[in-house]
Design a protein around this motif. Structure first.
Motif, PDB file in Angstrom:
ATOM      1  N   GLY A 317       0.828  -1.198   0.000  1.00  0.00           N
ATOM      2  CA  GLY A 317       0.000   0.000   0.000  1.00  0.00           C
ATOM      3  C   GLY A 317       0.857   1.241   0.000  1.00  0.00           C
ATOM      4  N   ALA A 318       0.199   2.382   0.098  1.00  0.00           N
ATOM      5  CA  ALA A 318       0.886   3.662  -0.059  1.00  0.00           C
ATOM      6  C   ALA A 318       0.447   4.610   1.045  1.00  0.00           C
ATOM      7  CB  ALA A 318       0.544   4.255  -1.418  1.00  0.00           C
ATOM      8  N   SER A 319       1.251   5.646   1.242  1.00  0.00           N
ATOM      9  CA  SER A 319       0.983   6.613   2.300  1.00  0.00           C
ATOM     10  C   SER A 319       1.370   8.001   1.789  1.00  0.00           C
ATOM     11  CB  SER A 319       1.830   6.218   3.526  1.00  0.00           C
ATOM     12  OG  SER A 319       1.542   7.030   4.629  1.00  0.00           O
ATOM     13  N   ALA A 320       0.609   9.002   2.175  1.00  0.00           N
ATOM     14  CA  ALA A 320       0.901  10.374   1.739  1.00  0.00           C
ATOM     15  C   ALA A 320       0.747  11.317   2.928  1.00  0.00           C
ATOM     16  CB  ALA A 320      -0.050  10.790   0.623  1.00  0.00           C
ATOM     17  N   VAL A 321       1.581  12.353   2.937  1.00  0.00           N
ATOM     18  CA  VAL A 321       1.512  13.389   3.978  1.00  0.00           C
ATOM     19  C   VAL A 321       1.350  14.743   3.315  1.00  0.00           C
ATOM     20  CG1 VAL A 321       2.752  14.549   5.857  1.00  0.00           C
ATOM     21  CG2 VAL A 321       3.075  12.109   5.492  1.00  0.00           C
ATOM     22  N   VAL A 322       0.437  15.537   3.831  1.00  0.00           N
ATOM     23  CA  VAL A 322       0.299  16.936   3.426  1.00  0.00           C
ATOM     24  C   VAL A 322       0.506  17.774   4.684  1.00  0.00           C
ATOM     25  CG1 VAL A 322      -1.277  18.694   2.517  1.00  0.00           C
ATOM     26  CG2 VAL A 322      -1.351  16.355   1.605  1.00  0.00           C
ATOM     27  N   ILE A 323       1.490  18.660   4.630  1.00  0.00           N
ATOM     28  CA  ILE A 323       1.765  19.510   5.803  1.00  0.00           C
ATOM     29  C   ILE A 323       0.909  20.770   5.733  1.00  0.00           C
ATOM     30  CG2 ILE A 323       3.508  20.997   6.893  1.00  0.00           C
ATOM     31  CD1 ILE A 323       4.097  18.100   7.465  1.00  0.00           C
ATOM     32  N   LEU A 324       0.224  21.063   6.837  1.00  0.00           N
ATOM     33  CA  LEU A 324      -0.467  22.345   6.974  1.00  0.00           C
ATOM     34  C   LEU A 324       0.457  23.262   7.775  1.00  0.00           C
ATOM     35  CD1 LEU A 324      -4.197  21.464   7.791  1.00  0.00           C
ATOM     36  CD2 LEU A 324      -3.026  21.538   5.608  1.00  0.00           C
ATOM     37  N   ALA A 325       0.896  24.336   7.125  1.00  0.00           N
ATOM     38  CA  ALA A 325       1.848  25.249   7.773  1.00  0.00           C
ATOM     39  C   ALA A 325       1.162  26.567   8.112  1.00  0.00           C
ATOM     40  CB  ALA A 325       3.040  25.487   6.851  1.00  0.00           C
ATOM     41  N   ALA A 326       1.760  27.278   9.061  1.00  0.00           N
ATOM     42  CA  ALA A 326       1.201  28.561   9.514  1.00  0.00           C
ATOM     43  C   ALA A 326       1.450  29.639   8.467  1.00  0.00           C
ATOM     44  CB  ALA A 326       1.871  28.960  10.827  1.00  0.00           C
TER      45      ALA A 326
END
Ligand code: GLY
Length: 413
Positions: A317-326
């Motif tokens: 399977g696969a994994s993704a990250v999206v960073i929410l920055a200030a």
């Protein structure tokens, strides 16, 4: 097992999560409000002696050190001296990350493929060298800069500004490198100094703006796995990971912990962009949810010099990250923004990177605020889930890249 995780960002939240999944009793210092939902957050002075004392008082079986600054401060040395197994390199071995000039010289000594370079301890010589280079010019602060010490200068003026900035600090040194082309990939090797197990390759997105433009950040999003060929993987194992571990042993500073190889897949083969001495952040947030086997057990085995690589298993399977920055990140992130978080649906995680709690209200407290993570059968599915959740959170002024995965022709939003 009683585990103490040191650190308080998104990476440590992912490490704590991985340990809790296998039923371990986890404490964390300094922790964060997200970690506090899973583990005991302990307050303690953060110097090496106080942390080792904390581990003894809490009867900890293994200490897992997250951020590089603790490694450079000798936390692993101090824990080991006091008989506490600690996962991470010693102060001496963590030079691989802590001193980029030393690290480049090490690679040259051991024939590890990397970009051509020169190191400088004074501004004038560095400026003379930079002026003789053809842009783009890669300028690196040789010290620890949380991923923000690298400038890819498009012209001589930018290179000069970056060098002047580096040499405003006392005792600074700089590395000027040849520019490399290709896909960038991160591979993490969990090692006991001799044996090692690789995580699936991943790709971080290091600049603040889409299309890999704008200033460097600590990392704005990750896709995992990132495809590498069998031939590339063989080169990475043989010429990079194994030579590095052997070189560190030969120099009397065996490397136990996570050897993070930041690589460029150049037309001439994989080459090292940089080594780090710990889990990548946000690579850990992508990779660790795919780990099926027991992270705490692996770290204890590695700390004792007894890692069995065959026991380290990742699921398909696969994994993704999206960073929410200030807003304002990376130059001047705005802090104290009120956050309201939804419950993370199955197969997603909201890892806290820069949050704090005040009077029951969750607030932003850093540049990278949240690492919104998702897993699915494939990368398009993981990105779609991560972006759906990121869109739901969207605190005022939140910055996030909509193009995580673009180098694979993917777009999640
Ligand atoms: N994501 C880059 C780093 O951890 O240094």
């Amino acid at each position: 097992m009683r585990v103490l995780v040191i650190g308080g960002g998104g990476r440590e939240h992912a490490i704590v999560d991985a340990c809790v999944r296998h039923g371990h009793a986890v404490s964390c210092t300094p922790g964060n409000p997200g970690i506090a939902q899973l583990a005991r957050v302990l307050s303690s002075a953060q110097d090496a002696a106080s942390l080792a004392e904390l581990a003894i008082n809490e009867k900890i079986d293994v200490v897992i050190v997250g951020p590089e600054a603790y490694l450079a401060a000798g936390v692993v040395d101090e824990c080991t001296r006091r008989g506490i197994p600690a996962f991470g390199p010693t102060q001496a071995a963590s030079q691989l990350e802590g001193d980029k000039a030393w690290s480049k010289a090490f690679m040259v000594r051991h024939g590890i493929p990397t970009a051509g370079h020169q190191s400088f301890t004074g501004l004038e010589a560095a400026l003379t060298h930079a002026r003789a280079q053809t842009p783009p010019i890669v300028v690196k602060d040789a010290g620890l800069k949380a991923g923000k010490g690298v400038t890819i200068a498009a012209d001589h003026a930018q290179a000069e500004a970056a060098l002047r900035d580096i040499f405003t600090q006392e005792g600074a040194s700089a590395v000027i490198e040849d520019f490399m082309t290709g896909q960038e990939v991160s591979i993490l090797a969990l090692s006991d100094g001799e044996r090692y197990a690789l995580t699936p390759p991943s790709q971080d997105h290091k600049t603040i703006f889409e299309g890999d433009t704008g200033p460097m950040t600590g990392g704005m999003g990750v896709v995992c796995p990132f495809p590498v060929t069998a031939e590339q993987l063989e080169t990475i194992r043989r010429d990079i990971i194994e030579k590095t571990l052997a070189g560190m042993r030969a120099e009397g500073t065996p490397f136990r912990g996570v050897l993070y190889a930041g690589l460029m897949l150049t037309p001439q083969g994989p080459k090292v962009v940089e080594f780090n001495a710990r889990f990548g952040d946000p690579e850990a947030e992508a990779v660790l949810p795919l780990l099926d086997s027991d992270l705490a057990q692996h770290t204890l085995d590695a700390a004792r010099g007894q890692l069995d690589p065959g026991t380290v298993r990742f699921r398909e399977g696969a994994s993704a990250v999206v960073i929410l920055a200030a807003p304002g990140y990376p130059a001047e992130p705005q802090k104290g923004i009120a956050l309201e978080l939804p419950k993370a649906p199955a197969g997603t995680q909201i890892y806290h990177a820069g949050t704090a709690e005040q009077g029951g209200q969750l607030l932003s407290s850093g540049g990278r605020v949240l690492a919104v993570t998702a897993q699915a059968g494939d990368l398009p599915g993981a990105l779609q889930k991560a972006y759906a959740l990121a869109g739901q959170i969207g605190f005022p002024g939140a910055q996030y890249r909509r193009d995580i995965g673009f180098r694979l022709g993917l777009r999640g939003d």
